[in-house]
Design a protein around this motif. Structure first.
Motif, PDB file in Angstrom:
ATOM      1  N   UNK C 115       0.817  -1.220   0.000  1.00 16.72           N
ATOM      2  CA  UNK C 115       0.000   0.000   0.000  1.00 16.72           C
ATOM      3  C   UNK C 115       0.847   1.264   0.000  1.00 16.72           C
ATOM      4  N   UNK C 116       1.939   1.235   0.762  1.00 16.94           N
ATOM      5  CA  UNK C 116       2.738   2.456   0.849  1.00 16.94           C
ATOM      6  C   UNK C 116       3.609   2.687  -0.381  1.00 16.94           C
ATOM      7  N   UNK C 117       3.641   1.716  -1.307  1.00 17.63           N
ATOM      8  CA  UNK C 117       4.458   1.893  -2.518  1.00 17.63           C
ATOM      9  C   UNK C 117       3.942   3.071  -3.327  1.00 17.63           C
ATOM     10  N   UNK C 118       2.690   3.422  -3.098  1.00 17.43           N
ATOM     11  CA  UNK C 118       2.114   4.531  -3.857  1.00 17.43           C
ATOM     12  C   UNK C 118       2.847   5.834  -3.589  1.00 17.43           C
ATOM     13  N   UNK C 119       3.446   5.977  -2.420  1.00 12.57           N
ATOM     14  CA  UNK C 119       4.107   7.242  -2.075  1.00 12.57           C
ATOM     15  C   UNK C 119       5.541   7.314  -2.573  1.00 12.57           C
ATOM     16  N   UNK C 120       6.088   6.194  -3.069  1.00 13.53           N
ATOM     17  CA  UNK C 120       7.508   6.168  -3.422  1.00 13.53           C
ATOM     18  C   UNK C 120       7.794   7.163  -4.545  1.00 13.53           C
ATOM     19  N   UNK C 121       8.913   7.817  -4.408  1.00 13.36           N
ATOM     20  CA  UNK C 121       9.330   8.824  -5.382  1.00 13.36           C
ATOM     21  C   UNK C 121       9.877   8.121  -6.618  1.00 13.36           C
ATOM     22  N   UNK C 122       8.952   7.528  -7.397  1.00 12.33           N
ATOM     23  CA  UNK C 122       9.406   6.715  -8.516  1.00 12.33           C
ATOM     24  C   UNK C 122       9.938   7.556  -9.669  1.00 12.33           C
ATOM     25  N   UNK C 123       9.761   8.833  -9.558  1.00  7.24           N
ATOM     26  CA  UNK C 123      10.289   9.689 -10.621  1.00  7.24           C
ATOM     27  C   UNK C 123      11.804   9.818 -10.510  1.00  7.24           C
ATOM     28  N   UNK C 124      12.328   9.654  -9.295  1.00  7.36           N
ATOM     29  CA  UNK C 124      13.771   9.809  -9.145  1.00  7.36           C
ATOM     30  C   UNK C 124      14.478   8.580  -9.688  1.00  7.36           C
ATOM     31  N   UNK C 125      15.391   8.772 -10.630  1.00  9.93           N
ATOM     32  CA  UNK C 125      16.118   7.616 -11.170  1.00  9.93           C
ATOM     33  C   UNK C 125      16.961   6.947 -10.089  1.00  9.93           C
ATOM     34  N   UNK C 126      17.313   7.705  -9.091  1.00 11.21           N
ATOM     35  CA  UNK C 126      18.147   7.135  -8.023  1.00 11.21           C
ATOM     36  C   UNK C 126      17.374   6.080  -7.258  1.00 11.21           C
ATOM     37  N   UNK C 127      16.059   6.235  -7.202  1.00 13.47           N
ATOM     38  CA  UNK C 127      15.247   5.283  -6.461  1.00 13.47           C
ATOM     39  C   UNK C 127      14.644   4.222  -7.372  1.00 13.47           C
ATOM     40  N   UNK C 128      14.221   4.633  -8.527  1.00 13.47           N
ATOM     41  CA  UNK C 128      13.534   3.680  -9.395  1.00 13.47           C
ATOM     42  C   UNK C 128      14.501   2.727 -10.077  1.00 13.47           C
ATOM     43  N   UNK C 129      15.771   3.078 -10.049  1.00 11.27           N
ATOM     44  CA  UNK C 129      16.780   2.202 -10.637  1.00 11.27           C
ATOM     45  C   UNK C 129      17.820   1.877  -9.583  1.00 11.27           C
ATOM     46  N   UNK C 336       5.830  15.446  -1.715  1.00  7.16           N
ATOM     47  CA  UNK C 336       4.694  16.238  -2.181  1.00  7.16           C
ATOM     48  C   UNK C 336       3.448  15.392  -2.416  1.00  7.16           C
ATOM     49  N   UNK C 337       3.603  14.092  -2.491  1.00  5.87           N
ATOM     50  CA  UNK C 337       2.424  13.252  -2.685  1.00  5.87           C
ATOM     51  C   UNK C 337       1.811  12.768  -1.361  1.00  5.87           C
ATOM     52  N   UNK C 338       2.456  13.083  -0.258  1.00  8.46           N
ATOM     53  CA  UNK C 338       1.977  12.593   1.034  1.00  8.46           C
ATOM     54  C   UNK C 338       0.780  13.400   1.498  1.00  8.46           C
ATOM     55  N   UNK C 339      -0.006  12.859   2.404  1.00  5.02           N
ATOM     56  CA  UNK C 339      -1.065  13.656   3.023  1.00  5.02           C
ATOM     57  C   UNK C 339      -0.447  14.902   3.651  1.00  5.02           C
ATOM     58  N   UNK C 340      -1.270  15.923   3.765  1.00  7.35           N
ATOM     59  CA  UNK C 340      -0.764  17.233   4.176  1.00  7.35           C
ATOM     60  C   UNK C 340      -0.031  17.162   5.508  1.00  7.35           C
ATOM     61  N   UNK C 341      -0.643  16.462   6.417  1.00  9.20           N
ATOM     62  CA  UNK C 341      -0.053  16.354   7.744  1.00  9.20           C
ATOM     63  C   UNK C 341       1.413  15.952   7.660  1.00  9.20           C
ATOM     64  N   UNK C 342       1.677  14.887   6.885  1.00  8.48           N
ATOM     65  CA  UNK C 342       3.034  14.373   6.779  1.00  8.48           C
ATOM     66  C   UNK C 342       3.917  15.276   5.943  1.00  8.48           C
TER      67      UNK C 342
END
Ligand SMILES: Nc1ncnc2c1ncn2[C@@H]1O[C@H](COP(=O)(O)OP(=O)(O)OP(=O)(O)O)[C@@H](O)[C@H]1O
Ligand SMILES: Nc1ncnc2c1ncn2[C@@H]1O[C@H](COP(=O)(O)OP(=O)(O)OP(=O)(O)O)[C@@H](O)[C@H]1O
Ligand SMILES: [Mg+2]
Ligand SMILES: [Mg+2]
Lengths: 281, 266, 390, 354, 354
Positions: C115-129, C336-342
Motif C-alpha cells: 500500500x505504501x508503494x504509492x508514495x515512493x518517489x518513482x520519478x527519481x532515477x536514483x530510487x527507481x533504478x 509532495x504526494x503525502x497527506x498534508x499532515x506528513x
C-alpha cells in the motif's frame, strides 16, 4: 590392525570428521564438481589460483609472521620460565602474571593491538606526550604494515602465556633435578642454564610451539584487523574470496582452503613427529 | 643454591615483573577507558568526554550475545570434554603407528584454520539443517574443542595407567559403575580443565560462528568483530572486556586455588 | 521437522492485502541487515520493532549480515536445498541485488503491491533504478544516501572541491589522503572515474567494455599520479571505511569518506569523529544511491516480510528515520504526494545546521551504473593497485 | 696422587647442622672420610640422608658448621666449585645430549682440550662397560645402563667426593647386582671418596668400608659393618639394625637375670640395674639338656637358614636351627644360650617391649 | 562356611596359557589353591607373574585352558563376576573417596544395605587396625596405612581368591614388616585363598604356606618353602633360589669327586657321571683339621650371619662362620663338609660354571 587400534582411529576420525568432510568438499569445489557455477571437472581454477603470485605471497606472509611470532613467544616463555623457576613468592607471582592472559581471544588481542600500536594508538600518544613525535606519521608503521610487525608482536603476546604454562610445567617436572646435576658436575649457574636447562626446555617446548605456529598462521580475526592489504594474509584472502560478490571467483576460496588445510596437515605431521621425539626425553 | 641475587639480576627481575604487569594491566585499562571514552583522538592521553551508552547494552544486545556465547560455550565444553575423554583414552591405549595416526587425526581440527574448516564444512551443516542454528554452531565449535580435549586427555592417560579401573573391576564394579564411581570422579580435575579448554575454544571462536551461524547466532566475539569493523570501538571495548575479564578471573582463582590445595596436601 | 513450504509469490499476490496482514499476525520475521551502527540498531530495535509488534503482532528478529554474506548464505542454502530457509527480509542494493536476482535467489515480485508503494518517489532515477537495474518488484526502497568526502574545518579550512583540485591537494600534502579497499573506496573511485570521463553519461545504458576501458584507463592514470602522495605512499589501503574514519579522527589523514552524506554528523554525535568534521561534495558530482529490502527465495515468512517492508515505507517510519538525531537517512517517498499532515512534518523537519543543503545535494547527485563496472573495477584495482602489477 | 702419600681427608664434616626445609634437622654432625674410602650413610626413611647429601654438595645451605673437602673449606662455595658430585637416586641424564656428550659434560664445562676429553670419556665409559654405546641417546638405554652412564659422568669429573643417594633402591635384584658392580668398577683406581646412602644395612655391608648410622637427628655410630653388627653402641641401634631379639632383664652381682635364666653377665654389661638384652638368632641354640624350656610357635625356612620362633616366659624369640634337625610347631624344646653373644645395655626406661 | 566342611578348591588353574601382550607367555599351568591357603608365586623379573595374576583376575584374557574359582569356570567371566580381587603392587586407593568410602566401595557396587555396610566396613578397618582413620582421605595416609586400607577394601568384598602383586617390594624394612603383618591380620578368619607374588624367596617363606616357582615359562616346582629350600628339584631351581655355591663334580661308585675332595655320595645323587653340586653357606665349615685347604678372599658381615669367601681350587665358595671367630682376608683355612647338606644333580651339560 587390532580391535583397539581400529576403535582408537575411528574415534579420532569422528573428531576429525568436519575437517575430513571439509577437505572433501573443498576438493570437489576446487575442481568444479560442487558449489556455485560447478561446471564439471576442470583444473582451470586450481591452476589459476595456484599460478597467482598473490596466493603464494599470502601463504608466505602468513607462514613467516607466524614463525617469527612463535619464536618470540617461545623465547619469552623460556626466559620467564628460567627466571621464575624457583618456587619463591616473586616467582609464583611472575608465573601467575605470565599465564593470566591465557584466555584472551584472538579478536580481543587484535583489538588491543590496534588500539595500542596504530600510528595514532596509545604508544604514539605516549611518544607524543614525551615529545618524541609530533604527528602520527612520524610513528613507525606497526599496524597493517607489509612486514606484519604489529600482527607478529600482538600474536606473540597472545600466545606467550600458553608457552609459558608449558615451560613452567616442564621446569616443575624435571627442571630442578637437571640443573642440580649440572651444577654438581662442575657447571656454574650460567653454564648450567645455557647447556642444560635451556636446551631441555626447548626440546620440551617444541611441540607446543608447532601448535602455536599453526594457530597463528590460521588466525583470521587478528590477520584481518592487523594484517596488510598487500599481501593479504592467507585466511583473510580466503574469506574475501569466499564472500566475493563476483560469484565466479567464489570457488577460488576452496582452492585457498585446500592450501590452508594442506598447511595444517604438514603442521600436524611435524607436530606428531616432534612430540614423539620430545617425549623420549 | 640459595645464593643471593646480584644487583643486576634484581634489576632484571624487577624489569621483567614490571613488563609482565604492564602486559596484563595495560590491555585491561586500555579497554576500560575505551569502553566509556567519547571523542578520544590523537594526541589526547585521556578521552575528552565519557559516555556509558556502550555499557548500557549490557542489558541489551551485548548482554544477549554474552548469554548466547556462555550457553554455547558451556555445551561445547561439556560435549568436547566427554568426546575428548573417550577419544584421548582410546588413543592412549594404542602403540606404534595407529597411535600416531589417531593422534594426528585428533589434532587436525585444531590445526585446520577455522576459516578453512568453516568454508569446507558449511555446505554439510546446511545440508543437515544445522546452518544458522545454535546447534550447528555448537557442533562446529565442538570440532576444534574436541580435538584439543582429545590431545589433552591423551596426555593425561599416557602418564596414568588403568590401575584404578582394573582394581575397581576386580572389586566387583561393572564397567559403567567403574566409569561413574571411579573414573569420572578420580579425573574430575582433568575433566574440569578439559571443559574449560573447550569453553575457551568456543568462547573465542569467530570464523566458524560467522560461517556456520550465518549471523543468526550472534555470539560475543562476533559482536566485537562487527563493532570493530563498523568503527564502533566503544562498543567493541565493552564486548572485549566481557570476553576476557570473567575467564581471567576464573583462571587466576584456579591458579591460586591449586597452589593453596597443593600447600594443604603437602 | 521442517515447516510446511511457505506460500509462493503468486499465491500471496492472489490474496487481498488485508489477508496478507492477517497471515502475518503472530509471526516472526528474520531480517538480515548490517548491524554495525548503533544509531541504526537503535532505530530498528527500539522504534521499528515495538511498533511492528504492537500494530501487526510481528516479532522482528534482526541478524547481522552484509551484502556478500547474504549472497553467500543464500547460495549455500540453495545448494544444500534448504527450503524453507532462515531469512525473510534482506537489506540489499546494487551488486548484491544484481547477483541475487541473477541467481534467482529473490522472492517476488511483490514490492509494487505494498500500500505504501504509492508514495515512493518513482520519478527519481536514483530510487527507481538500483545500479541501473529495474527492481521489477523484487525489492522495495527504504532509504537514499549520497557519497561525500569528510574533512575537518579546522585542519582544512579550504578543502578542494573538484577532483582536479583534490589531486593538487593530495600532491601538495603527501601522506594525508587515503581511501579504503572495500565498498566505500570503490564508490570513491567510480566518482573519480565519472569526473575524468566528463560525467556519468558514457557509462550508462548497461556495461560496455569500451566505456570501461577508456574510463578505467583515465582513473588508473590519475591514481598513478597521486599514488606516491597517498597515505603510506599508496602501498597500504585501509581495510574498510571504519579504519579510514579512525585514521581521519586521529589526524593520520585529513579526509575520510562515506556513502552516506549524513554519516559524518551521526559519527560526530557518537564521538567517533571530531566535532569539526563536515561532509564535502565534489562538484564533479558524487554518486547517490538508494538501498532496499528484498525477500529471500526461501523465506519462511514472506507475508510477514511484506508487512514489515510496507511498514518501513510508511511516512511515520520514513520520517522517524530521517530525523538527524535518529539516523538522518533520506526518505524515498515523494513528500509532495503525502497527506498534508506528513508533508508539513517533512518540510518543517529541523535539519542539522551542519548538513549539506538539499539543493546542492540534488545538484551534484549522480546515479549508479551497471554493477559490472564495479566488479571489473574491483578486480582491476586489486591487481593493478593493491598488488601493484602494472 | 698415590695412596701411600699422606693426603688430607677427602671430606670432613665439622659440627655441621643440616636443615630440613626451614627447620633444623640434623645437628652437630662430625665425620671424616678418607680418599678412596667408601662410607655408607644408613638411616630410616625421613631421617635426613638426602638432606645431608644435598648439604654436602652445596645444593642446600648448611645451618651451621663447616664442610671441608681436601682441607678446603667449601661451606660457602657454590656446588660447582666444591669438587663434590651428587647423583640423584634415579639417574638424571641430559636428554638432549648423546651418551658421549653426557659423559663429556663435566669436561666441557671445564674446557678440557678435545683430545684429552675424548680419551677420558672413553676410559670412563669403558670402566662401566658401555664403550659401545657412545652415540646412543639417553632414552634408548635400559635402567641399568642409565645408572652406569650417570656413574661414568660423575667419575669423569674426578671429584674428591662422590655422593650417591640410594643408588640401589627401587631396582630389581638383577639390576641391583649390575649397578652395585658398576659402582665398584667405577670407583676402582679413583681417589674419590664415595659417600653412599642406603636404608638397607645388608647392602651397606656389601658396598662400604664403613657405615654411619643416622638416628634421632644425629650420627649414632660410625664403624665397619663388623663393628656395628658385633657391637651396636646402644639398644636403639641394635633394634634399628634389625637384631631380631630383644628382652628385658636385670644385672646384679655379675649375674644377668632374664627369661633366659640366670647367666654370667658379659663383660660389656652395666654393673647393675635393669638392662635391655639384644641378640641374634645364633646366640641361642636348641638343647634338650637346657633347663630353659620353650615351645615352638612357628618355623621359618629361609634360603640360607632356618629359624624357629619359640615362646619363652611371655616373650617370643627367634632361634636359628640346623636345617637337618628342625622341630615341629608345638614341640617343647630346651634353649641354651651363649652369654658372650648377648648385647646388654642399660635400660633407658620403659619403651614398650615386654 | 567353616573350614571343616569339605569345600571345593578356591582356585584351580587348568592347563592355562598366559599371554604376554600378543605373544604366548606362560604355557600349560596347572595348580590348585585351597581356601585359607596362602600361595606365593615366585619368579624372576619379567617371568610373567603379573601377567598370570591379571589373567586369573580376568583383566587379561587367557590364551587357552581354564580358570576355576570354587568349582565355577570363570574363564570367560568379566573381572567383577569372578570372586577374585587383584591388588596392585602399590596400593591404588580411589583418591576422591574417604577411607571409609574406599573400603565401602565393593559393598556399594553390590548395593549392600547401609547398616550391614557400616558394620562390615568397620570390621574390615578394625582388622587392619585403622578404625580411627575412617574419615581421612587417601592422600593423608602413610605408605603403610595405604597398604592396609587397600587390604581392608579387598577383604570386605569377601573374595574367594585374593591376588596380591608384590605387596612388599619397594618398601623400606620397617614398612615391610608392618605390611606383612597387615596381610596376615587381614587374612586371618577369612576363607579366601591368598595368591601373592614375590621375587624374593625369603619373603615367600615368611608369607606363604606354599610357593610356586615360575621358571622358563612354566611352573617349575610347587611346594612348601621347606621342600623347595631343602630339595630344589633341579640345579636350575637351586641356582634360582639363590643357593650360593655351585660346583661341578663327578660321581662314581658311590663317591663324589669335586674340589671338596672325595666324599660319600649323598642318597639323592645320581648313580654315576658328571654332576652339579649346590649347597648353602652352612654346608661347609672352617676346620683346621680338614685336608681341603682354601684361602680367604673376602669377609662379609650380614645382620644375622657372617660369611667368608674362600678360593677352593679355582672355584670360590661362601662359607658361614661363627661371629665369634672370624678369619682375616688372606688366611689359609681348612674346609670341612657335611655331605648330607649337598644337593647333587646330574649335570645337564656345560653351562658355564667352573
Ligand atoms: N624442602 C623441604 N622443606 C621442608 N621439609 C623438608 C624439605 N626437604 C626435606 N624435608 C623434610 O626433611 C626430612 C628429611 O628428608 P630427607 O629427604 O632428607 O630424608 P631421607 O632420609 O632422604 O628419606 P628417604 O629415605 O625417604 O629418602 C623429612 O622429614 C622431610 O619431610
Ligand atoms: N601388554 C603387553 N604387551 C607385550 N608384552 C607384555 C605386555 N605385558 C607384559 N608383557 C611382557 O610379558 C613379560 C612378563 O611381564 P610381567 O609383567 O607379567 O612380568 P613380572 O614377572 O610381573 O615381572 P616383574 O617382576 O618385573 O613385575 C615381560 O617380558 C613383559 O615385557
Ligand atoms: Mg632420600
Ligand atoms: Mg610384575
Amino acid at each position: 590392525m587390532t580391535r583397539s587400534a581400529a576403535f582408537g582411529i575411528a574415534a579420532a576420525a569422528i573428531v576429525a570428521s568436519p575437517v575430513l568432510l571439509g577437505v572433501g568438499y573443498s576438493v570437489l569445489a576446487s575442481f568444479g564438481l560442487a558449489g556455485v557455477g560447478a561446471t564439471g571437472f576442470t583444473t582451470a581454477r586450481v591452476a589459476r589460483v595456484l599460478g597467482a603470485a598473490a596466493t603464494w605471497h599470502a601463504l608466505w606472509w602468513s607462514a613467516s609472521t607466524a614463525l617469527v611470532a612463535t619464536a618470540l613467544a617461545g623465547i619469552a616463555a623460556v626466559l620467564v620460565g628460567v627466571v621464575a623457576r624457583r618456587g619463591r613468592r616473586i616467582d609464583r607471582l611472575t608465573q601467575l602474571l605470565s599465564v593470566l592472559p591465557l584466555p584472551i581471544p584472538h579478536i580481543v588481542a587484535a583489538v588491543v593491538g590496534v588500539l595500542l600500536l596504530a600510528q595514532s594508538g596509545l604508544l604514539a600518544r605516549l611518544a607524543y606526550a614525551a615529545g618524541m613525535i609530533h604527528t602520527p606519521a612520524q610513528m613507525p608503521v606497526l599496524v597493517a604494515d607489509r612486514l606484519g610487525i604489529g600482527f607478529t608482536l600482538t600474536l606473540a603476546w597472545k600466545e606467550f602465556p600458553f608457552l609459558a604454562l608449558v615451560t613452567f610445567s616442564l621446569l616443575a617436572t624435571r627442571g630442578v633435578a637437571m640443573e642440580e646435576a649440572a651444577r654438581t658436575l662442575g657447571a656454574d649457574a650460567w653454564t648450567a642454564l645455557r647447556r642444560v636447562t635451556v636446551p631441555m626446555l626447548w626440546r620440551g617446548l617444541l611441540p607446543a610451539m608447532v601448535v602455536v605456529f599453526i594457530v597463528i598462521a590460521g588466525s583470521y580475526e587478528a590477520a584481518t584487523l592487523l594484517g596488510p592489504s598487500n599481501p593479504l594474509p592467507l585466511p583473510t584472502l580466503t574469506y574475501d574470496r569466499y564472500l566475493d560478490i563476483d560469484l565466479t571467483r567464489r570457488g577460488d576460496a576452496y582452492v585457498l582452503t585446500m592450501l590452508g588445510l594442506a598447511l595444517a596437515a604438514v603442521g600436524v605431521t611435524i607436530h606428531e613427529w616432534v612430540r614423539a621425539w620430545s617425549e623420549r626425553g | 643454591m640459595g645464593n643471593a641475587l646480584s644487583r643486576g639480576a634484581v634489576a632484571f627481575r624487577v624489569g621483567l615483573g614490571a613488563a609482565l604487569l604492564v602486559s596484563v594491566a595495560v590491555p585491561l585499562l586500555l579497554l576500560l577507558v575505551w569502553s566509556a571514552g567519547r571523542a578520544w583522538f590523537f594526541p589526547a592521553l585521556v578521552p575528552s568526554d565519557f559516555s556509558g551508552d556502550a555499557w548500557a547494552l549490557l542489558g541489551g544486545s551485548l548482554g544477549r550475545a554474552a548469554a548466547t556465547s556462555t550457553g554455547i560455550a558451556l555445551v561445547v565444553g561439556a560435549l568436547s570434554g566427554a568426546l575428548g575423554f573417550v577419544v584421548g583414552r582410546a588413543i592412549a591405549q594404542l602403540r606404534g603407528w595407529p597411535r600416531h595416526v589417531a593422534a594426528a587425526l585428533a589434532f587436525l581440527p585444531i590445526a585446520a584454520p577455522s576459516i578453512a574448516l568453516g568454508t569446507g564444512a558449511q555446505y554439510y551443516f546446511l545440508r543437515l539443517g544445522l546452518g544458522g542454528s545454535p546447534l550447528g554452531v555448537i557442533l562446529a565449535h565442538t570440532a576444534p574443542a574436541a580435538g584439543l580435549a582429545s590431545l589433552y586427555f591423551l596426555g593425561v592417560f599416557s602418564v596414568t595407567d588403568r590401575r584404578l579401573e582394573d582394581e575397581a573391576r576386580t572389586l566387583g564394579a561393572r564397567p559403567w559403575q567403574v566409569l561413574l564411581r571411579v573414573t569420572i570422579p578420580a579425573f574430575r580435575r582433568q575433566i574440569a580443565e578439559a571443559i574449560a579448554l573447550g569453553f575457551l575454544v568456543s568462547w573465542s571462536q569467530v570464523p566458524l560462528t560467522l560461517l556456520v551461524g550465518g549471523g543468526l547466532v550472534r555470539t560475543l566475539p562476533l559482536a566485537v568483530f562487527s563493532y570493530i569493523r563498523a568503527g564502533q570501538e566503544r562498543y567493541a571495548a565493552v564486548g572485549a572486556l566481557l570476553l576476557i575479564v570473567p575467564p581471567m578471573l576464573v583462571l587466576g582463582m584456579a591458579m591460586v586455588g591449586t597452589r593453596r590445595a597443593a600447600v594443604i596436601a603437602a | 521437522g521442517r515447516a510446511a513450504p511457505p506460500p509462493s509469490a503468486a499465491q500471496l499476490s492472489a490474496l487481498p492485502w488485508d489477508s496478507v496482514v492477517t497471515r502475518a499476525r503472530g509471526t516472526t520475521v528474520t531480517w538480515l541487515m548490517w548491524r554495525g551502527d548503533p544509531s541504526i540498531n537503535a532505530y530498528v530495535d527500539h522504534w521499528v520493532a515495538p511498533r511492528l509488534l504492537a500494530t501487526y503482532g510481528i516479532t522482528l528478529h534482526t541478524v547481522d549480515a552484509q551484502g556478500p554474506g547474504i549472497l553467500n548464505a543464500l547460495v549455500v542454502e540453495r545448494e544444500a536445498r534448504r527450503i524453507p530457509g532462515t531469512a525473510d527480509l534482506l537489506w540489499i542494493n546494487g551488486e548484491t541485488f544484481a547477483n541475487l536476482r541473477h541467481e534467482g535467489l529473490l522472492y517476488g515480485p511483490w514490492a509494487g503491491r505494498l500500500p505504501n508503494a504509492a508514495y515512493v518517489d518513482s520519478a527519481s532515477p536514483i530510487i527507481s533504478r538500483d545500479f541501473e537495474q529495474d527492481p521489477s518488484g523484487y525489492e522495495s526502497p527504504w532509504g537514499r544516501v549520497q557519497f561525500a568526502l569528510i574533512y575537518d574545518t579546522v585542519r582544512t579550512p579550504d578543502p578542494p572541491r573538484t577532483v582536479d583540485a583534490l589531486k593538487q591537494w593530495i600532491l601538495a600534502h603527501p601522506g594525508r589522503f587515503a581511501y579504503d579497499r572495500s565498498f566505500t573506496g570503490m564508490t570513491f573511485l567510480k566518482t573519480v572515474m565519472y569526473a575524468l570521463s566528463g560525467g556519468v553519461a558514457p557509462f550508462q545504458g548497461g556495461f560496455r567494455e569500451t566505456a570501461y576501458d577508456s574510463g578505467s584507463a583515465r582513473l588508473f592514470g590519475w591514481l598513478d599520479d597521486v599514488r606516491p602522495a597517498l597515505w603510506h605512499s599508496g602501498n597500504d589501503y585501509a581495510s574498510d571505511v571504519a579504519a579510514l574514519h579512525r585514521m581521519f579522527a586521529n589526524d593520520e589523514i585529513d579526509f575520510s569518506m562515506s556513502n552516506n552524506q549524513n554519516d559524518v554528523l551521526t559519527k560526530v554525535r557518537q564521538g567517533i569523529l571530531p566535532a569539526t568534521a563536515r561532509p564535502l561534495l565534489l562538484r564533479d558530482g558524487t554518486i547517490a544511491n538508494a538501498h532496499y529490502v528484498g525477500i529471500a527465495f526461501n523465506a519462511p515468512n514472506p507475508a510477514g516480510a511484506m508487512v514489515v517492508a510496507n511498514f518501513l515505507l510508511s511516512p511515520e517510519a520514513q520520517f522517524e528515520k530521517q530525523k538527524p538525531a535518529v539516523w538522518d537517512d533520506g526518505t524515498v517517498l515523494a513528500v509532495d504526494r503525502l497527506p498534508v499532515l506528513w508533508r508539513d512534518r517533512f518540510d518543517t523537519l529541523a535539519r542539522d545546521p551542519r548538513a549539506l543543503p538539499r539543493d546542492s545535494l540534488a545538484k551534484y547527485a549522480r546515479p549508479e551504473v551497471a554493477p559490472r563496472y564495479q566488479e571489473r573495477l574491483e578486480a582491476d584495482w586489486e591487481r593493478r593497485v593493491r598488488q601493484g602489477h602494472r | 696422587m698415590s695412596a701411600t702419600e699422606p693426603t688430607p681427608a677427602a671430606l670432613i664434616l665439622d659440627h655441621l647442622d643440616v636443615r630440613f626445609g626451614d627447620s633444623l634437622g640434623l645437628r652437630d654432625l662430625s665425620l671424616e672420610v678418607a680418599p678412596r674410602e667408601r662410607l655408607v650413610v644408613v638411616g630410616a626413611s625421613g631421617s635426613g640422608k638426602t638432606s645431608l647429601m644435598r648439604t654436602i654438595a652445596g645444593l642446600t645451605s648448611a645451618g651451621a658448621g663447616r664442610v671441608l673437602v681436601r682441607a678446603l673449606d667449601v661451606t660457602n662455595l657454590p656446588p660447582e666449585r666444591r669438587g663434590v658430585v651428587y647423583l640423584h637416586q634415579t639417574p638424571v641424564l641430559f636428554p638432549h645430549l648423546s651418551i658421549f656428550e653426557n659423559v663429556a659434560f663435566p669436561l666441557r664445562v671445564r674446557r678440557v682440550p678435545a683430545a684429552e676429553l675424548r680419551a677420558r670419556v672413553g676410559a670412563a665409559l669403558d670402566a662401566v662397560r658401555l664403550g659401545a654405546l657412545v652415540q646412543r641417546h639417553p632414552h634408548t638405554l635400559s635402567g641399568g645402563q642409565a645408572h652406569r652412564v650417570a656413574l661414568a659422568r660423575a667419575m669423569v669429573a674426578r671429584p674428591h667426593v662422590l655422593l650417591l643417594d640410594e643408588p640401589l633402591s627401587g631396582l630389581d635384584p638383577e639390576l641391583r647386582m649390575e649397578v652395585r658392580g658398576a659402582i665398584l668398577d667405577a670407583h676402582r683406581d679413583q681417589d674419590a671418596a664415595l659417600v653412599l646412602v642406603s636404608h638397607d644395612l645388608e647392602e651397606a655391608g656389601l658396598l662400604g668400608h664403613r657405615v654411619a648410622l643416622l638416628l634421632d637427628g644425629r650420627i649414632a655410630q660410625v664403624g665397619t659393618t663388623q663393628d656395628i653388627f658385633a657391637r651396636p653402641s646402644s639398644a636403639a641401634i641394635a633394634r634399628f639394625i634389625g637384631i631380631a631379639n630383644v628382652l628385658h632383664g636385670n644385672v646384679d652381682n655379675g649375674v644377668l637375670q632374664s627369661s633366659l635364666g640366670p647367666l654370667p653377665a658379659p663383660p660389656n654389661a652395666p654393673q647393675r640395674g635393669p638392662v635391655v638384652i639384644a641378640f641374634r638368632t645364633d646366640a641361642l641354640r636348641l638343647d634338650e639338656a637346657s633347663a630353659v624350656r620353650a615351645r615352638v610357635v612357628r618355623v621359618h625356612h629361609g634360603v640360607d637358614r632356618t629359624t624357629v620362633r619359640v615362646t619363652l616366659d611371655h616373650a617370643e624369640v627367634d632361634v636359628r636351627v640346623d636345617a637337618l634337625c628342625i622341630p615341629e610347631v608345638g614341640d617343647a624344646v630346651g634353649v641354651a644360650c651363649d652369654p658372650r653373644r648377648l648385647l646388654v645395655y642399660a635400660d633407658p626406661g620403659n619403651d614398650g617391649h615386654a
